[in-house]
Design a protein around this motif. Sequence first.
Motif, PDB file in Angstrom:
ATOM      1  N   PHE A 115      86.589 -61.985 -22.496  1.00 53.06           N
ATOM      2  CA  PHE A 115      86.936 -62.123 -23.918  1.00 53.06           C
ATOM      3  C   PHE A 115      85.665 -62.125 -24.779  1.00 53.06           C
ATOM      4  CE2 PHE A 115      87.104 -65.205 -27.430  1.00 53.06           C
ATOM      5  CZ  PHE A 115      87.898 -64.480 -28.299  1.00 53.06           C
ATOM      6  N   ALA A 116      84.672 -62.932 -24.365  1.00 62.44           N
ATOM      7  CA  ALA A 116      83.435 -63.057 -25.151  1.00 62.44           C
ATOM      8  C   ALA A 116      82.726 -61.704 -25.272  1.00 62.44           C
ATOM      9  CB  ALA A 116      82.513 -64.088 -24.504  1.00 62.44           C
ATOM     10  N   LYS A 117      82.701 -60.953 -24.181  1.00 62.86           N
ATOM     11  CA  LYS A 117      82.022 -59.647 -24.209  1.00 62.86           C
ATOM     12  C   LYS A 117      82.762 -58.668 -25.121  1.00 62.86           C
ATOM     13  CE  LYS A 117      79.845 -59.784 -19.626  1.00 62.86           C
ATOM     14  NZ  LYS A 117      78.513 -59.243 -19.910  1.00 62.86           N
ATOM     15  N   GLU A 118      84.101 -58.712 -25.044  1.00 66.51           N
ATOM     16  CA  GLU A 118      84.900 -57.809 -25.891  1.00 66.51           C
ATOM     17  C   GLU A 118      84.742 -58.177 -27.368  1.00 66.51           C
ATOM     18  OE1 GLU A 118      87.525 -55.253 -25.048  1.00 66.51           O
ATOM     19  OE2 GLU A 118      86.039 -55.168 -23.442  1.00 66.51           O
ATOM     20  N   MET A 119      84.688 -59.472 -27.621  1.00 69.05           N
ATOM     21  CA  MET A 119      84.664 -59.935 -29.010  1.00 69.05           C
ATOM     22  C   MET A 119      83.278 -59.811 -29.639  1.00 69.05           C
ATOM     23  SD  MET A 119      86.306 -60.866 -31.498  1.00 69.05           S
ATOM     24  CE  MET A 119      87.815 -61.686 -31.640  1.00 69.05           C
ATOM     25  N   PHE A 120      82.237 -60.191 -28.882  1.00 70.66           N
ATOM     26  CA  PHE A 120      80.892 -60.269 -29.488  1.00 70.66           C
ATOM     27  C   PHE A 120      79.913 -59.226 -28.954  1.00 70.66           C
ATOM     28  CE2 PHE A 120      82.610 -64.671 -29.747  1.00 70.66           C
ATOM     29  CZ  PHE A 120      82.677 -64.763 -31.137  1.00 70.66           C
ATOM     30  N   GLY A 121      80.306 -58.457 -27.967  1.00 71.24           N
ATOM     31  CA  GLY A 121      79.407 -57.416 -27.453  1.00 71.24           C
ATOM     32  C   GLY A 121      79.114 -57.601 -25.971  1.00 71.24           C
ATOM     33  N   GLU A 122      78.868 -56.488 -25.327  1.00 69.84           N
ATOM     34  CA  GLU A 122      78.727 -56.426 -23.859  1.00 69.84           C
ATOM     35  C   GLU A 122      77.632 -57.356 -23.324  1.00 69.84           C
ATOM     36  OE1 GLU A 122      79.431 -55.597 -20.104  1.00 69.84           O
ATOM     37  OE2 GLU A 122      80.783 -55.068 -21.766  1.00 69.84           O
ATOM     38  N   ASP A 123      76.560 -57.561 -24.116  1.00 68.67           N
ATOM     39  CA  ASP A 123      75.441 -58.369 -23.614  1.00 68.67           C
ATOM     40  C   ASP A 123      75.641 -59.875 -23.857  1.00 68.67           C
ATOM     41  OD1 ASP A 123      75.332 -58.036 -26.301  1.00 68.67           O
ATOM     42  OD2 ASP A 123      73.173 -57.636 -26.425  1.00 68.67           O
ATOM     43  N   THR A 124      76.837 -60.257 -24.317  1.00 71.44           N
ATOM     44  CA  THR A 124      77.100 -61.673 -24.600  1.00 71.44           C
ATOM     45  C   THR A 124      77.199 -62.481 -23.308  1.00 71.44           C
ATOM     46  OG1 THR A 124      78.352 -60.953 -26.521  1.00 71.44           O
ATOM     47  CG2 THR A 124      78.647 -63.249 -25.844  1.00 71.44           C
ATOM     48  N   GLN A 125      76.578 -63.660 -23.321  1.00 71.76           N
ATOM     49  CA  GLN A 125      76.685 -64.562 -22.166  1.00 71.76           C
ATOM     50  C   GLN A 125      77.495 -65.788 -22.561  1.00 71.76           C
ATOM     51  OE1 GLN A 125      72.345 -64.798 -21.516  1.00 71.76           O
ATOM     52  NE2 GLN A 125      72.840 -64.089 -19.440  1.00 71.76           N
ATOM     53  N   ILE A 126      78.057 -66.467 -21.561  1.00 72.72           N
ATOM     54  CA  ILE A 126      78.787 -67.708 -21.858  1.00 72.72           C
ATOM     55  C   ILE A 126      78.220 -68.862 -21.020  1.00 72.72           C
ATOM     56  CG2 ILE A 126      80.938 -66.520 -22.451  1.00 72.72           C
ATOM     57  CD1 ILE A 126      82.054 -67.490 -19.703  1.00 72.72           C
ATOM     58  N   ARG A 127      78.433 -70.071 -21.500  1.00 74.97           N
ATOM     59  CA  ARG A 127      78.152 -71.232 -20.654  1.00 74.97           C
ATOM     60  C   ARG A 127      79.237 -72.280 -20.890  1.00 74.97           C
ATOM     61  NH1 ARG A 127      72.947 -74.511 -23.315  1.00 74.97           N
ATOM     62  NH2 ARG A 127      74.137 -75.366 -25.045  1.00 74.97           N
ATOM     63  N   LEU A 128      79.587 -72.993 -19.832  1.00 81.47           N
ATOM     64  CA  LEU A 128      80.628 -74.013 -19.924  1.00 81.47           C
ATOM     65  C   LEU A 128      79.990 -75.380 -19.758  1.00 81.47           C
ATOM     66  CD1 LEU A 128      83.163 -72.053 -17.754  1.00 81.47           C
ATOM     67  CD2 LEU A 128      83.592 -72.752 -20.108  1.00 81.47           C
ATOM     68  N   ARG A 129      80.309 -76.271 -20.708  1.00 75.98           N
ATOM     69  CA  ARG A 129      79.797 -77.642 -20.634  1.00 75.98           C
ATOM     70  C   ARG A 129      80.969 -78.577 -20.380  1.00 75.98           C
ATOM     71  NH1 ARG A 129      79.254 -78.918 -25.286  1.00 75.98           N
ATOM     72  NH2 ARG A 129      79.528 -76.966 -26.399  1.00 75.98           N
ATOM     73  N   PRO A 130      80.812 -79.567 -19.488  1.00 83.46           N
ATOM     74  CA  PRO A 130      81.905 -80.514 -19.245  1.00 83.46           C
ATOM     75  C   PRO A 130      82.291 -81.223 -20.534  1.00 83.46           C
ATOM     76  CG  PRO A 130      80.118 -80.845 -17.672  1.00 83.46           C
ATOM     77  CD  PRO A 130      79.609 -79.889 -18.696  1.00 83.46           C
ATOM     78  N   SER A 131      83.597 -81.456 -20.694  1.00 85.23           N
ATOM     79  CA  SER A 131      84.066 -82.105 -21.924  1.00 85.23           C
ATOM     80  C   SER A 131      85.317 -82.920 -21.602  1.00 85.23           C
ATOM     81  CB  SER A 131      84.357 -81.028 -22.969  1.00 85.23           C
ATOM     82  OG  SER A 131      84.692 -81.620 -24.192  1.00 85.23           O
ATOM     83  N   TYR A 132      85.985 -83.395 -22.635  1.00 90.77           N
ATOM     84  CA  TYR A 132      87.229 -84.144 -22.391  1.00 90.77           C
ATOM     85  C   TYR A 132      88.318 -83.723 -23.372  1.00 90.77           C
ATOM     86  CZ  TYR A 132      90.812 -87.624 -22.359  1.00 90.77           C
ATOM     87  OH  TYR A 132      92.047 -88.223 -22.296  1.00 90.77           O
TER      88      TYR A 132
END
Length: 359
Positions: free
Chosen positions: A248-265
């Motif tokens: 989703f992130a790559k489609e929305m913001f561009g192919e070179d987009t990276q993601i990171r997940l942070r623990p949350s609640y």
Amino acid sequence: MTIRKNKKESIVNHPTANIMMLDKIQSLLQEVENLTANSAEEIEQLRIKYLSKKGAITALMADFRNVPVEQKKEIGIKINELKDKAQEKINALRDAFAVQETDANHLDITRTAYPIGLGTRHPLTIVKNEIIDIFSRLGFSLAEGPEVEDDWHVFSSMNFADDHPARDMQDTFFVESHPDIILRTHTSSVQARVMEKQQPPVRVICPGRVYRNEAISARAHCFFHQVEGLYVDEKVSFTDLKQVLLLFAKEMFGEDTQIRLRPSYFPFTEPSAEMDVSCTLCKGKGCNMCKGSGWLEILGCGMVHPNVLEANGIDSTKYKGYAFGMGIERITNLKYQVKDLRLFSENDVRFLKEFEAAN
Ligand code: DAH
């Protein structure tokens, strides 16, 4: 009495001359009133016929000389009226013909029509449609739920404890005299609406408006928009969630987009995470928009809490699920650098026009 035998004898000398002259004037007047012409030449012919030296009206005026004095006044007035009328009519024909001519000269029937100014889609609609489009390509279908909801769908079925602060008057708009009826504070309520009706596999996205009792400013509003995602099936893992969100992130913001997940609640997911994308402006180097971190938070997500599955009639020993929720305003801000949330609801056409190209 000798009658003058003059070839050129005027009708006026005849005993009924006066009446004949009046008849003549009357019939000419009618003729003049009905004149029509199709060209400048025809108009000139008419002028010659009536008003030139040899014209019918000029001839009448010549006869006028012989009208007895006592009738001069009456007939004189009538002849003058006729003359004026004829001149007026010919002038009017000339004017009408001149207009027709210029119209004809300037009329280009091959010219393309003036474009009709269509409105533009609202930026939030553009982004919402884009989100729907991306997820529908991944097999998600659309689901919707009511904006005026009950406490069960918004909070209880989503595993909010009775004393959870989100239920507080400061966050939630209540319907007066019906404390159980509220304006939904998130689209997670649609998860419950879908699961109570449908057994897995469930794979939906739910776009919609949500309400929170917040003071309106550049960074907060009392209503905004979210898209909820829910996938429930027999073998659903956190890895599936991560892959879908990366795509989703790559489609929305561009192919070179990276993601990171942070623990949350979140009460409705366990484990829960918040997802960041690499800054859309500086591509992760660090700038004002990402406050130097290189990352921008865009959504909350996690594995659906077993309590949520059970509350909605789904066997949590057999099925698992993931869910995510994002703000459409937030995504739009990051994509188009809109700095003030209020612009989205003011409907200033100058702002809306800026999105013409994205329509
Ligand atoms: N409902 C959350 C909110 O309004 C967003 C959210 C977070 C939705 C995590 C989810 C989720 O489905 O798993 O802030």
